[in-house]
Design a protein around this motif. Sequence first.
Motif, PDB file in Angstrom:
ATOM      1  N   LYS A 275       0.834  -1.194   0.000  1.00  0.00           N
ATOM      2  CA  LYS A 275       0.000   0.000   0.000  1.00  0.00           C
ATOM      3  C   LYS A 275       0.869   1.245   0.000  1.00  0.00           C
ATOM      4  O   LYS A 275       1.884   1.307   0.698  1.00  0.00           O
ATOM      5  N   ALA A 276       0.470   2.234  -0.792  1.00  0.00           N
ATOM      6  CA  ALA A 276       1.164   3.523  -0.831  1.00  0.00           C
ATOM      7  C   ALA A 276       0.346   4.537  -0.045  1.00  0.00           C
ATOM      8  O   ALA A 276      -0.787   4.860  -0.414  1.00  0.00           O
ATOM      9  N   SER A 277       0.921   5.025   1.055  1.00  0.00           N
ATOM     10  CA  SER A 277       0.228   5.991   1.914  1.00  0.00           C
ATOM     11  C   SER A 277       0.843   7.370   1.719  1.00  0.00           C
ATOM     12  O   SER A 277       2.065   7.536   1.827  1.00  0.00           O
ATOM     13  N   ILE A 278       0.003   8.378   1.442  1.00  0.00           N
ATOM     14  CA  ILE A 278       0.474   9.725   1.183  1.00  0.00           C
ATOM     15  C   ILE A 278       1.130  10.323   2.426  1.00  0.00           C
ATOM     16  O   ILE A 278       0.635  10.168   3.543  1.00  0.00           O
ATOM     17  N   LYS A 279       2.274  10.966   2.228  1.00  0.00           N
ATOM     18  CA  LYS A 279       2.991  11.615   3.334  1.00  0.00           C
ATOM     19  C   LYS A 279       2.961  13.132   3.203  1.00  0.00           C
ATOM     20  O   LYS A 279       2.635  13.836   4.144  1.00  0.00           O
ATOM     21  N   ASP A 280       3.339  13.621   2.032  1.00  0.00           N
ATOM     22  CA  ASP A 280       3.307  15.067   1.814  1.00  0.00           C
ATOM     23  C   ASP A 280       3.412  15.341   0.319  1.00  0.00           C
ATOM     24  O   ASP A 280       3.514  14.414  -0.493  1.00  0.00           O
ATOM     25  N   SER A 281       3.392  16.602  -0.039  1.00  0.00           N
ATOM     26  CA  SER A 281       3.509  16.991  -1.439  1.00  0.00           C
ATOM     27  C   SER A 281       4.283  18.300  -1.548  1.00  0.00           C
ATOM     28  O   SER A 281       4.344  19.085  -0.596  1.00  0.00           O
ATOM     29  N   THR A 282       4.863  18.523  -2.745  1.00  0.00           N
ATOM     30  CA  THR A 282       5.682  19.704  -2.989  1.00  0.00           C
ATOM     31  C   THR A 282       5.316  20.279  -4.352  1.00  0.00           C
ATOM     32  O   THR A 282       5.144  19.535  -5.319  1.00  0.00           O
ATOM     33  N   LYS A 283       5.206  21.594  -4.429  1.00  0.00           N
ATOM     34  CA  LYS A 283       4.981  22.236  -5.716  1.00  0.00           C
ATOM     35  C   LYS A 283       6.293  22.262  -6.496  1.00  0.00           C
ATOM     36  O   LYS A 283       7.342  22.626  -5.964  1.00  0.00           O
ATOM     37  N   LEU A 284       6.208  21.868  -7.760  1.00  0.00           N
ATOM     38  CA  LEU A 284       7.398  21.827  -8.595  1.00  0.00           C
ATOM     39  C   LEU A 284       6.987  21.984 -10.047  1.00  0.00           C
ATOM     40  O   LEU A 284       6.161  21.218 -10.542  1.00  0.00           O
ATOM     41  N   LYS A 285       7.585  22.945 -10.740  1.00  0.00           N
ATOM     42  CA  LYS A 285       7.313  23.132 -12.157  1.00  0.00           C
ATOM     43  C   LYS A 285       8.468  22.538 -12.948  1.00  0.00           C
ATOM     44  O   LYS A 285       9.558  23.096 -12.997  1.00  0.00           O
ATOM     45  N   ALA A 286       8.230  21.382 -13.561  1.00  0.00           N
ATOM     46  CA  ALA A 286       9.289  20.678 -14.273  1.00  0.00           C
ATOM     47  C   ALA A 286       8.726  19.977 -15.492  1.00  0.00           C
ATOM     48  O   ALA A 286       7.545  19.621 -15.536  1.00  0.00           O
ATOM     49  N   LYS A 287       9.578  19.792 -16.489  1.00  0.00           N
ATOM     50  CA  LYS A 287       9.180  19.007 -17.654  1.00  0.00           C
ATOM     51  C   LYS A 287       9.359  17.528 -17.357  1.00  0.00           C
ATOM     52  O   LYS A 287       8.510  16.712 -17.690  1.00  0.00           O
ATOM     53  N   ASN A 288      10.478  17.183 -16.719  1.00  0.00           N
ATOM     54  CA  ASN A 288      10.748  15.801 -16.321  1.00  0.00           C
ATOM     55  C   ASN A 288      11.419  15.796 -14.960  1.00  0.00           C
ATOM     56  O   ASN A 288      12.338  16.590 -14.712  1.00  0.00           O
ATOM     57  N   VAL A 289      10.963  14.919 -14.075  1.00  0.00           N
ATOM     58  CA  VAL A 289      11.614  14.705 -12.784  1.00  0.00           C
ATOM     59  C   VAL A 289      12.396  13.402 -12.888  1.00  0.00           C
ATOM     60  O   VAL A 289      11.824  12.349 -13.168  1.00  0.00           O
TER      61      VAL A 289
END
Length: 260
Positions: free
Chosen positions: A22-36
Amino acid sequence: MQKLFYILFLFGYLGAAQQQIKASIKDSTKLKAKNVFGVDTFGTLYYATENYAFHKKERDTTITYTNFQLGEITSANTFNPLKINLFYQDFNTVVILDNRLAEIYKIDFNVIQPYKNVSFISTGFDNTIWVFNQDLQQLELYDYKTNKVRLKTVPVQSGVIDLKSDYNNCYMLTENYLYIYNYFGSLIAKHKNSGYEKMAFSKGHLVLKKENQLHILSKNTSEIELVEHPKMLINQFLVTNETLYIYDDEILRRYQLKLE
């Protein structure tokens, strides 16, 4: 007594079979990218933007490498932060950067003899990279310091979709199969590709994408298991140890993978 043993064995088997990742959400970050391209255990981000720039973003600083002559970056392998590999497929060229994104080596397969038409690359051990020779349809471990091919695998009969590796293993996803090789170039496992389109890899955990669902082949296992995660459009995904990253709509979300 024997019946009791079988009943207990059956319940134990069913209990084990019902376990899932199971994948449990921890946090999120704003990022403007074409490829990570990568996230390390310290949270350092490696990504490219629309202006052909490759960025290394730490907590307080961001450094950038740009090569306008080579244009768009096809893939980047950040497994070894001291030897980051950038692949420019349009120019059949690999650039190797150090941890400050300074260029330390450039491999132009157009001028190297014998000529190689390369469609995928990934990190190898020492001064090597794994390259897929499109003309010969085979995987090669190439030593860029000596311009020698240390080993070659048997040619494959279907198109290659993705390539990932570390110092020990190389994973090659084709239209028909997932091939797993050790650093001697020996085939150690082979799985039928039942619709997988992309993969991410870190420390023995291989995550595969099929439509908008993720599956995992964990270290020391032979079964590809379904990952339970929120339904969403998955454009890009990464894995670092037991941490899964999904990037979409300028948001990089971090999930913890765990056995339920």
